[in-house]
Scaffold this motif. Structure first.
Motif, short mmCIF file in Angstrom:
data_model
loop_
_atom_site.label_atom_id
_atom_site.label_comp_id
_atom_site.label_asym_id
_atom_site.label_seq_id
_atom_site.Cartn_x
_atom_site.Cartn_y
_atom_site.Cartn_z
N UNK A 187 117.12 14.30 23.41
CA UNK A 187 115.68 14.46 23.27
C UNK A 187 115.04 15.19 24.43
N UNK A 188 115.82 15.57 25.43
CA UNK A 188 115.22 16.15 26.63
C UNK A 188 116.04 17.32 27.14
N UNK A 189 115.37 18.36 27.67
CA UNK A 189 116.10 19.46 28.29
C UNK A 189 116.55 19.13 29.71
N UNK A 190 116.20 17.93 30.16
CA UNK A 190 116.55 17.51 31.51
C UNK A 190 117.92 16.84 31.54
N UNK A 191 118.76 17.18 32.52
CA UNK A 191 120.00 16.41 32.70
C UNK A 191 119.67 14.95 32.97
N UNK A 192 120.44 14.03 32.44
CA UNK A 192 120.15 12.61 32.60
C UNK A 192 120.12 12.19 34.06
N UNK A 193 120.94 12.82 34.88
CA UNK A 193 121.03 12.42 36.29
C UNK A 193 119.71 12.57 37.03
N UNK A 194 118.83 13.46 36.54
CA UNK A 194 117.59 13.72 37.28
C UNK A 194 116.75 12.46 37.38
N UNK A 195 116.93 11.55 36.44
CA UNK A 195 116.19 10.30 36.47
C UNK A 195 116.97 9.19 37.18
N UNK A 196 118.29 9.34 37.24
CA UNK A 196 119.11 8.23 37.72
C UNK A 196 119.62 8.41 39.14
N UNK A 197 119.64 9.63 39.66
CA UNK A 197 120.11 9.85 41.02
C UNK A 197 119.21 9.12 41.99
N UNK A 198 119.79 8.54 43.00
CA UNK A 198 119.03 7.68 43.91
C UNK A 198 118.98 8.26 45.32
N UNK A 199 117.80 8.78 45.68
CA UNK A 199 117.58 9.18 47.06
C UNK A 199 118.41 10.36 47.52
N UNK A 200 118.47 10.51 48.83
CA UNK A 200 119.15 11.64 49.44
C UNK A 200 120.62 11.28 49.68
N UNK A 201 121.37 11.14 48.60
CA UNK A 201 122.77 10.74 48.68
C UNK A 201 123.68 11.93 48.45
N UNK A 202 124.97 11.76 48.76
CA UNK A 202 125.94 12.83 48.53
C UNK A 202 126.03 13.17 47.05
N UNK A 203 125.97 12.15 46.18
CA UNK A 203 126.02 12.39 44.74
C UNK A 203 124.78 13.12 44.27
N UNK A 204 123.64 12.73 44.81
CA UNK A 204 122.39 13.41 44.49
C UNK A 204 122.51 14.89 44.81
N UNK A 205 123.02 15.19 45.99
CA UNK A 205 123.13 16.58 46.42
C UNK A 205 124.17 17.33 45.57
N UNK A 206 125.28 16.67 45.25
CA UNK A 206 126.32 17.32 44.45
C UNK A 206 125.76 17.77 43.10
N UNK A 207 125.03 16.88 42.45
CA UNK A 207 124.48 17.19 41.14
C UNK A 207 123.39 18.25 41.24
N UNK A 208 122.57 18.16 42.28
CA UNK A 208 121.52 19.16 42.49
C UNK A 208 122.12 20.54 42.67
N UNK A 209 123.22 20.62 43.40
CA UNK A 209 123.88 21.90 43.63
C UNK A 209 124.40 22.49 42.32
N UNK A 210 124.92 21.64 41.44
CA UNK A 210 125.39 22.12 40.14
C UNK A 210 124.23 22.74 39.37
N UNK A 211 123.09 22.04 39.32
CA UNK A 211 121.94 22.58 38.59
C UNK A 211 121.50 23.90 39.18
N UNK A 212 121.32 23.94 40.50
CA UNK A 212 120.84 25.15 41.15
C UNK A 212 121.82 26.31 40.95
N UNK A 213 123.11 26.02 41.12
CA UNK A 213 124.12 27.07 40.99
C UNK A 213 124.16 27.63 39.58
N UNK A 214 124.11 26.76 38.59
CA UNK A 214 124.13 27.22 37.20
C UNK A 214 122.89 28.05 36.88
#
Length: 282
Positions: free
Chosen positions: A204-231
């Motif tokens: 139902x959304x064009x947003x990746x699910x992680x955008x709502x679930x990632x928590x704070x300035x974490x390594x996982x947050x940054x990893x997923x953000x990099x994927x979005x930006x790179x793509x």
């Protein structure tokens, strides 16, 4: 990927949380039910118009910037003029000026999601300007002067002027670019890239699910953000989406020439007014 209401475009952050909130209150309102109609707008004659993206800073230059009463350079002058009036009020009570040392500004544009890989690597989904900022705690007298100077700015420069033309152009152009066939194709190719990298999307959304679930300035947050930006960058999707936006903005401004001219005059008048307040204090 993002829809307009879920990512703030061009975030300006003055000193402290209080000034953050009040700065937005001092900006021209951009809400309302009246808007421009973008359907039927022909952008074929504007194929030469492109957006200028700074992939390091995550900023973009668009045609509407010329008439945007909340453009970064205008907003900076507005905040400085407001600060001058606040300091003058405090001086009348024999108090020092309100702290300017923490003033920072981030103009990262997330209209279509993340696309600055360097910022994503460093901050993830966090706003760079909001990290590690400790807001000052204003005294009662400082609060009084902040409120009084805010009201003076509103009345003196007519800052409560409704749904401005530049905001209407920006909104209509975004909607048109997002809904257009090449816009949807760009979104789809970027999404495919993200899915291939393991990101999941709600149907139902064009947003990746992680955008709502990632928590704070974490390594996982940054990893997923990099994927979005790179793509968004490597597929060319982000350039396509902003170029489409720029073309719709140009077409809408040309189709509403009188309104665009009036908006430009408002910007010029405000800049002159803000600079007058600032220069009078020097």
């Amino acid at each position: 990927m993002s829809i307009r209401s879920q990512h703030t475009s061009r975030i300006a952050t003055p000193a402290g949380v209080l000034l953050i909130a009040a700065s937005f209150l001092l900006s021209s309102c951009s809400t309302g039910t009246v808007g421009l109609e973008s359907s039927g707008v022909d952008i074929e004659p504007y194929a030469h118009v492109t957006a200028t993206l700074d992939f390091e800073a995550g900023t973009v230059v668009l045609p509407v910037d010329a008439i945007n009463r909340n453009a970064p350079q205008v907003d900076e002058l507005r905040r400085e003029a407001w600060q001058v009036l606040t300091d003058a009020c405090l001086a009348e009570s024999g108090l020092p000026g309100y702290s300017r040392s923490e003033t920072v500004s981030s103009e990262e544009d997330r209209l279509f999601g993340l696309w600055s890989v360097p910022l994503a690597q460093k901050y993830g989904f966090e706003i760079a300007a909001l990290i590690d900022q400790v807001p000052p705690t204003p005294s009662d007298e400082e609060l009084r002067c902040l409120d009084e100077s805010k009201e003076e700015m509103r009345t003196r420069f007519n800052l409560d002027d409704g749904y401005s033309f530049d905001a209407q152009v920006a909104d209509a152009a975004y909607d048109a670019a997002f809904a257009s066939e090449p816009g949807q194709a760009a979104l789809a190719v970027a999404k495919e890239c993200m899915v291939e990298q393991g990101l999941e999307f709600d149907a139902e959304s064009p947003m990746p699910q992680f955008d709502y679930e990632s928590d704070g300035d974490s390594a996982e947050n940054r990893r997923i953000a990099v994927i979005e930006a790179t793509c968004n960058v490597e597929t060319g999707a982000i350039q396509t989406l902003y170029d489409l936006t720029a073309r719709y903005q140009s077409a809408l401004m040309d189709a509403n020439e009188a309104e665009a001219k009036e908006a430009a005059e408002v910007v010029a008048t405000r800049i002159a007014g803000f600079e007058g307040v600032i220069s009078a204090s020097e």
